[in-house]
Design an enzyme around this catalytic site. Sequence first.
Site, PDB file in Angstrom:
ATOM      1  N   HIS A 197      -3.361  -0.733   8.510  1.00  0.00           N
ATOM      2  CA  HIS A 197      -4.152  -1.561   7.606  1.00  0.00           C
ATOM      3  C   HIS A 197      -3.351  -2.823   7.315  1.00  0.00           C
ATOM      4  O   HIS A 197      -2.122  -2.779   7.200  1.00  0.00           O
ATOM      5  CB  HIS A 197      -4.416  -0.778   6.307  1.00  0.00           C
ATOM      6  CG  HIS A 197      -5.117  -1.575   5.254  1.00  0.00           C
ATOM      7  ND1 HIS A 197      -4.498  -1.999   4.096  1.00  0.00           N
ATOM      8  CD2 HIS A 197      -6.399  -2.001   5.183  1.00  0.00           C
ATOM      9  CE1 HIS A 197      -5.383  -2.658   3.356  1.00  0.00           C
ATOM     10  NE2 HIS A 197      -6.527  -2.681   3.989  1.00  0.00           N
ATOM     11  N   ASN A 198      -4.049  -3.967   7.231  1.00  0.00           N
ATOM     12  CA  ASN A 198      -3.354  -5.238   6.959  1.00  0.00           C
ATOM     13  C   ASN A 198      -2.125  -5.384   7.866  1.00  0.00           C
ATOM     14  O   ASN A 198      -1.024  -5.674   7.410  1.00  0.00           O
ATOM     15  CB  ASN A 198      -2.908  -5.326   5.496  1.00  0.00           C
ATOM     16  CG  ASN A 198      -4.067  -5.537   4.539  1.00  0.00           C
ATOM     17  OD1 ASN A 198      -5.193  -5.811   4.965  1.00  0.00           O
ATOM     18  ND2 ASN A 198      -3.812  -5.421   3.257  1.00  0.00           N
TER      19      ASN A 198
ATOM     20  N   GLU B 262      -5.529  -4.079  12.375  1.00  0.00           N
ATOM     21  CA  GLU B 262      -6.476  -4.851  11.576  1.00  0.00           C
ATOM     22  C   GLU B 262      -6.093  -6.332  11.604  1.00  0.00           C
ATOM     23  O   GLU B 262      -4.915  -6.688  11.495  1.00  0.00           O
ATOM     24  CB  GLU B 262      -6.497  -4.356  10.123  1.00  0.00           C
ATOM     25  CG  GLU B 262      -7.567  -5.069   9.302  1.00  0.00           C
ATOM     26  CD  GLU B 262      -7.671  -4.555   7.879  1.00  0.00           C
ATOM     27  OE1 GLU B 262      -8.800  -4.406   7.398  1.00  0.00           O
ATOM     28  OE2 GLU B 262      -6.624  -4.307   7.246  1.00  0.00           O
TER      29      GLU B 262
ATOM     30  N   ASP C 100      -7.364  -9.821   9.729  1.00  0.00           N
ATOM     31  CA  ASP C 100      -8.194 -10.537   8.750  1.00  0.00           C
ATOM     32  C   ASP C 100      -8.306 -11.995   9.197  1.00  0.00           C
ATOM     33  O   ASP C 100      -7.305 -12.725   9.199  1.00  0.00           O
ATOM     34  CB  ASP C 100      -7.564 -10.489   7.352  1.00  0.00           C
ATOM     35  CG  ASP C 100      -7.898  -9.195   6.624  1.00  0.00           C
ATOM     36  OD1 ASP C 100      -8.283  -8.240   7.309  1.00  0.00           O
ATOM     37  OD2 ASP C 100      -7.760  -9.147   5.395  1.00  0.00           O
TER      38      ASP C 100
ATOM     39  N   HIS D 287      -4.195 -12.568   4.218  1.00  0.00           N
ATOM     40  CA  HIS D 287      -4.952 -11.784   3.241  1.00  0.00           C
ATOM     41  C   HIS D 287      -5.695 -12.783   2.352  1.00  0.00           C
ATOM     42  O   HIS D 287      -5.099 -13.434   1.493  1.00  0.00           O
ATOM     43  CB  HIS D 287      -4.014 -10.909   2.413  1.00  0.00           C
ATOM     44  CG  HIS D 287      -4.709  -9.776   1.726  1.00  0.00           C
ATOM     45  ND1 HIS D 287      -5.426  -8.821   2.414  1.00  0.00           N
ATOM     46  CD2 HIS D 287      -4.822  -9.440   0.427  1.00  0.00           C
ATOM     47  CE1 HIS D 287      -5.928  -7.942   1.564  1.00  0.00           C
ATOM     48  NE2 HIS D 287      -5.580  -8.308   0.351  1.00  0.00           N
TER      49      HIS D 287
ATOM     50  N   GLU E 189     -11.545  -8.015  10.447  1.00  0.00           N
ATOM     51  CA  GLU E 189     -12.092  -8.285   9.117  1.00  0.00           C
ATOM     52  C   GLU E 189     -12.487  -9.756   9.165  1.00  0.00           C
ATOM     53  O   GLU E 189     -11.690 -10.649   8.891  1.00  0.00           O
ATOM     54  CB  GLU E 189     -11.016  -8.014   8.055  1.00  0.00           C
ATOM     55  CG  GLU E 189     -11.513  -7.974   6.622  1.00  0.00           C
ATOM     56  CD  GLU E 189     -12.373  -6.766   6.314  1.00  0.00           C
ATOM     57  OE1 GLU E 189     -13.188  -6.881   5.379  1.00  0.00           O
ATOM     58  OE2 GLU E 189     -12.242  -5.738   7.001  1.00  0.00           O
TER      59      GLU E 189
END
Length: 603
Positions: free
Chosen positions: A183-184, A213, A215, A228, A262
């Site tokens: 994640h991230n 992931e 973003d 983020h 994302e």
Amino acid sequence: MIHTFSSLDKSHLLDIVVYFCGGKPEMKDEFRTGKINLDKTLKLLTKLNIPFDYVHVKYVFKPKTGSITIEEFRAIYRTLAHRSEIHELFCSYSPNRKILPEINLIEFLRKEQFVIDADEAIASQLIAKYEPIEEVQRKKQMSFEGFLRYMNSKDCLIFKREHTIVYQNMSYPLRDYFISSSHNTYLISDQLIGPSHLWGYSSALMKGCRCLEIDCWDGPQNDPIVYHGHTLTSKITFRTVIEVIDKYAFVVSEYPVVLSLENHCSPKQQEVMADYLETILGDKLLTTIIGDTFPTDLPSPEELKFKILVKNKKVGTLEETVLRRGLDKNKSTIKKVKLAMELSELVIYTKAEKFKSFEHSRANQKFYEMNSIGEVKARKLAKQTANEFVLHTARFITRIYPKGTRATSSNYNPQEFWNVGCQMVALNFQTPGLQMELQNGKFMDNGCCGYLLKPEFMRDSATQFNPYNVTGNHNPITLSIRLISGYQLPPSNLSRTNKADPLVQIEIHGVPEDQVKQQTCVIKSNALCPRWNETFTFNVQVPELALVRFSVEEQISLAANEFLGQYTLPLLCMNKGYRHVPLFSKLGDRLDPASLFVYIWYY
């Protein structure tokens, strides 16, 4: 007469030192002149293949003049290598307490190490591999020196050697596997003001992660960026992220990588993203279905070897994408609102679909659609309707992600979501702690390839399995662990010497009924060679989901302990018999030669 270093006289020891140093007389000459210093002592221990921690040697090496004689070196050798617990074991099978004949070695292998097929050939191989004294080798025997080297070798590690390669069937549909997921991935610290860095991607991939992931946000000069959103985390370009993924994707594992986008970009910059994906990844990027006929199920990891898949929202269906392949696209007729068709067309088997309910998914969800569910909602679903959750994950890939309030990038316990069959349990790989130790321990299995075949009862579309209420026969086992000793444990950060007051906690992580923790007594002021000789027994109902964690801590008060090292592995990856448990730091680094010595038995 065969001697160990601990009993050799000065002349014999000098000869053995020369032997171990490849016939070179330098060390012998050093001792003939009298003494050697600490640096030469460390070099000699290395030549003799004696594992050591500098901190421990430093405090064992206490000459008055800055150098030591050969007698003092013998004492250091004995302190580091002559482990009494292993010597006792050797003597119990040696008829004269000095040598181990081949027939006695075979008996030891069969009875204690559970090498059922041990025979003269296997024993001869071990003698040739580990016995350092040629005269003993020729007689097909093993001295204590050889036995010590065997017991300290990879052949006696707790982790099954056959599980260090890909051994599972990799031909089931993708949804039938637990998939190592982050994640991230771009963050290497917290998610408010921490830095974004390409190292996050290379590091995760080198740890066997198979779902990353990204973003994505609109960047300057029509160049998408990754960070983020709406925070002070630094920014990196989407292009460089894809370049790093292209470089490291298949270094550790040849099985497919999923890019979980994302996506916050405008359609215009999504077109740029699609172009980067296609031009940088080339043939690695999966852009159409496998085979000539439209599928009715997901392909397998085996079929997707060396392929990178895009997980994103998609315009329309996969069927429509397949029909469009080969036609001249009339862009004027494609309505671009929030999603660029160029990016949408790259989504094949991993279409992101919003989760509504298990009932809705059963009625409407297609095999190539997958859900992402936040940890809070997922935890509630797991506790209230666990069996429905297991049935859902038997049909569709489900990704779990941490709640947004985890500002420090802390992690949830992944075990509770593996227990209901969630394939992609995404963790912040940059955050050390128990949760990542469970992640790393679980995915050591199957050659660290990032894919683990789920237990059969989690792949059955009619399964009745409920981790909160285990019924039926899931092949429960009784596990017995005798914790014998520790070896060169990391000393306490609070100590000025090589001392610690160590204790060991042994934990089982699995379904709620199997969750348990047991603890040894505290050994005072001994990190070099603490002895416990304590036996712990565990009844494990669902061994396929169970992880075993050894945590070594120092008792600094009755209410607080200091972490010294840990090791976590799947229960079914454990070798039986006398085994060494390596230890790792909080950051996941191997703490060689620190280890635990245990006896494992289960049925």
